[in-house]
Design a protein around this motif. Structure first.
Motif, PDB file in Angstrom:
ATOM      1  N   GLN B  11       0.753  -1.191   0.174  1.00 38.79           N
ATOM      2  CA  GLN B  11       0.045  -0.065  -0.004  1.00 38.79           C
ATOM      3  C   GLN B  11       0.899   1.256  -0.121  1.00 38.79           C
ATOM      4  O   GLN B  11       0.641   2.259  -0.727  1.00 38.79           O
ATOM      5  CB  GLN B  11      -0.895   0.100   1.340  1.00 38.79           C
ATOM      6  CG  GLN B  11      -2.079   0.851   0.994  1.00 38.79           C
ATOM      7  CD  GLN B  11      -2.988   0.549   2.182  1.00 38.79           C
ATOM      8  OE1 GLN B  11      -2.533   0.450   3.496  1.00 38.79           O
ATOM      9  NE2 GLN B  11      -4.240   0.708   2.132  1.00 38.79           N
ATOM     10  N   GLN B  12       1.792   1.312   0.853  1.00 37.32           N
ATOM     11  CA  GLN B  12       2.927   2.343   1.068  1.00 37.32           C
ATOM     12  C   GLN B  12       3.663   2.674  -0.364  1.00 37.32           C
ATOM     13  O   GLN B  12       3.842   3.715  -0.876  1.00 37.32           O
ATOM     14  CB  GLN B  12       3.985   2.092   1.917  1.00 37.32           C
ATOM     15  CG  GLN B  12       3.277   2.248   3.318  1.00 37.32           C
ATOM     16  CD  GLN B  12       3.706   3.647   3.952  1.00 37.32           C
ATOM     17  OE1 GLN B  12       4.886   4.234   3.478  1.00 37.32           O
ATOM     18  NE2 GLN B  12       2.771   4.237   4.747  1.00 37.32           N
ATOM     19  N   ILE B  13       4.145   1.638  -1.007  1.00 37.32           N
ATOM     20  CA  ILE B  13       4.860   1.813  -2.236  1.00 37.32           C
ATOM     21  C   ILE B  13       3.959   1.954  -3.500  1.00 37.32           C
ATOM     22  O   ILE B  13       4.611   2.545  -4.428  1.00 37.32           O
ATOM     23  CB  ILE B  13       5.807   0.348  -2.616  1.00 37.32           C
ATOM     24  CG1 ILE B  13       6.847   0.283  -1.252  1.00 37.32           C
ATOM     25  CG2 ILE B  13       6.628   0.388  -3.605  1.00 37.32           C
ATOM     26  CD1 ILE B  13       7.655  -1.020  -1.307  1.00 37.32           C
ATOM     27  N   GLY B  14       2.920   1.420  -3.447  1.00 37.83           N
ATOM     28  CA  GLY B  14       1.903   1.638  -4.653  1.00 37.83           C
ATOM     29  C   GLY B  14       2.392   0.643  -5.717  1.00 37.83           C
ATOM     30  O   GLY B  14       1.838   0.824  -6.883  1.00 37.83           O
ATOM     31  N   VAL B  15       2.951  -0.615  -5.529  1.00 38.16           N
ATOM     32  CA  VAL B  15       3.409  -1.444  -6.564  1.00 38.16           C
ATOM     33  C   VAL B  15       2.988  -3.004  -5.879  1.00 38.16           C
ATOM     34  O   VAL B  15       3.524  -3.162  -4.743  1.00 38.16           O
ATOM     35  CB  VAL B  15       4.788  -1.305  -6.855  1.00 38.16           C
ATOM     36  CG1 VAL B  15       5.364  -2.711  -7.574  1.00 38.16           C
ATOM     37  CG2 VAL B  15       5.222  -0.033  -7.441  1.00 38.16           C
ATOM     38  N   SER B  16       2.391  -3.938  -6.501  1.00 36.55           N
ATOM     39  CA  SER B  16       2.311  -4.978  -5.666  1.00 36.55           C
ATOM     40  C   SER B  16       3.190  -6.089  -6.195  1.00 36.55           C
ATOM     41  O   SER B  16       3.917  -6.726  -5.549  1.00 36.55           O
ATOM     42  CB  SER B  16       0.938  -5.738  -6.445  1.00 36.55           C
ATOM     43  OG  SER B  16       0.857  -5.848  -7.679  1.00 36.55           O
ATOM     44  N   ASP B  17       3.928  -5.884  -7.399  1.00 39.50           N
ATOM     45  CA  ASP B  17       5.080  -6.788  -7.860  1.00 39.50           C
ATOM     46  C   ASP B  17       5.824  -5.963  -9.049  1.00 39.50           C
ATOM     47  O   ASP B  17       5.217  -5.350  -9.922  1.00 39.50           O
ATOM     48  CB  ASP B  17       4.544  -8.103  -8.416  1.00 39.50           C
ATOM     49  CG  ASP B  17       3.606  -8.135  -9.283  1.00 39.50           C
ATOM     50  OD1 ASP B  17       2.473  -8.116  -9.151  1.00 39.50           O
ATOM     51  OD2 ASP B  17       4.331  -8.553 -10.414  1.00 39.50           O
TER      52      ASP B  17
END
Lengths: 158, 83
Positions: B11-17
């Motif tokens: 959620q913080q990074i905004g990237v799942s993979d």
């Protein structure tokens, strides 16, 4: 010693604890004990309206199989059932089921608690709560780590 | 290598993979974390802000000193809360 039969399932649908216990009781000729645990979504003083669980597909199953092998090496077990739900759940909903079939109740009780303590601290699931104040991620609790550590034998690195 | 983020970290990074190709000298998890932080401010905030950052390599628990290789699947996540 024959390894225990494992039923492992991760998914969104609800499960039927009675049916699972009946299945554990039926499979095996020599069992004298079936122990089980159900974890539910607590409604914290009506402040939690829903909980969403996510997991790491692949790692979940791999790690659960690993801890089941360890349980089977520590206790004499005939059958193990581990069910864990994911997705959006409401207060009172079932989250997790652990059931163990064995010849004797000491092994069944111990393995059931061991597996549950492990699930709380090492199974890759994460919970997010919705409530009046918005959404927040549930924090891991020190007490769960203490309970899991208490099962460790000397030189055990799990 | 494939990097996967879970839960509050995702959620913080905004990237799942994401699939990344770090330089060959990035051969340990702690070096990889530092390298990933440089990808974006959100990466830096997420990875620095995650108390007790956990890591798995090819779906087994690892730690900051573990070796990593091209083709590995490396997952980062906060302490687990299942069960």
């Amino acid at each position: 010693m024959t390894p225990p039969i494992l039923r492992l399932w991760v998914g969104g649908a609800d499960f039927d604890p009675g049916a699972e216990i009946a299945a554990l009781s039926k499979h095996h000729g020599q069992i004298g004990a079936v122990a089980s645990f159900i974890g539910l979504v607590r409604g914290e003083d009506d402040t939690v309206s829903a909980m969403t669980l996510e997991h790491y597909p692949g790692m979940t199953e791999k790690q659960i199989r690993g801890i089941v092998d360890e349980a089977a090496s520590r206790w004499r077990l005939d059958g193990i059932t581990i069910l864990h739900r994911i997705g959006r759940l409401l207060p009172g909903d079932r989250i997790v089921f652990v059931g163990v079939a064995s010849q004797h109740r000491g092994d069944a009780f111990a393995a059931c608690e061991f597996l549950m303590d492990w699930l709380k601290t090492r199974a890759p699931f994460w919970k997010r709560e919705e409530g009046a104040g918005g959404e927040r991620w549930v924090a891991a609790r020190e007490i769960d780590d203490e309970r899991a550590r208490a099962w460790q034998k000397p030189d055990d690195n799990r | 290598m494939r990097i996967i983020y879970f839960a509050s970290l995702r959620q913080q990074i905004g990237v799942s993979d994401e699939t990344v190709d770090p330089p060959t000298e990035i051969d340990r998890v702690d070096l990889l974390v530092d390298w990933l932080k440089s990808r974006s401010p959100a990466h830096r905030r997420g990875l620095e802000g995650c108390a007790r950052l956990m890591v798995a390599i090819n779906q087994d628990y690892a730690d900051l000193r573990s070796a990593i290789r091209a083709g590995d699947e490396v997952a980062f996540f906060p302490p687990v809360t299942g069960g």
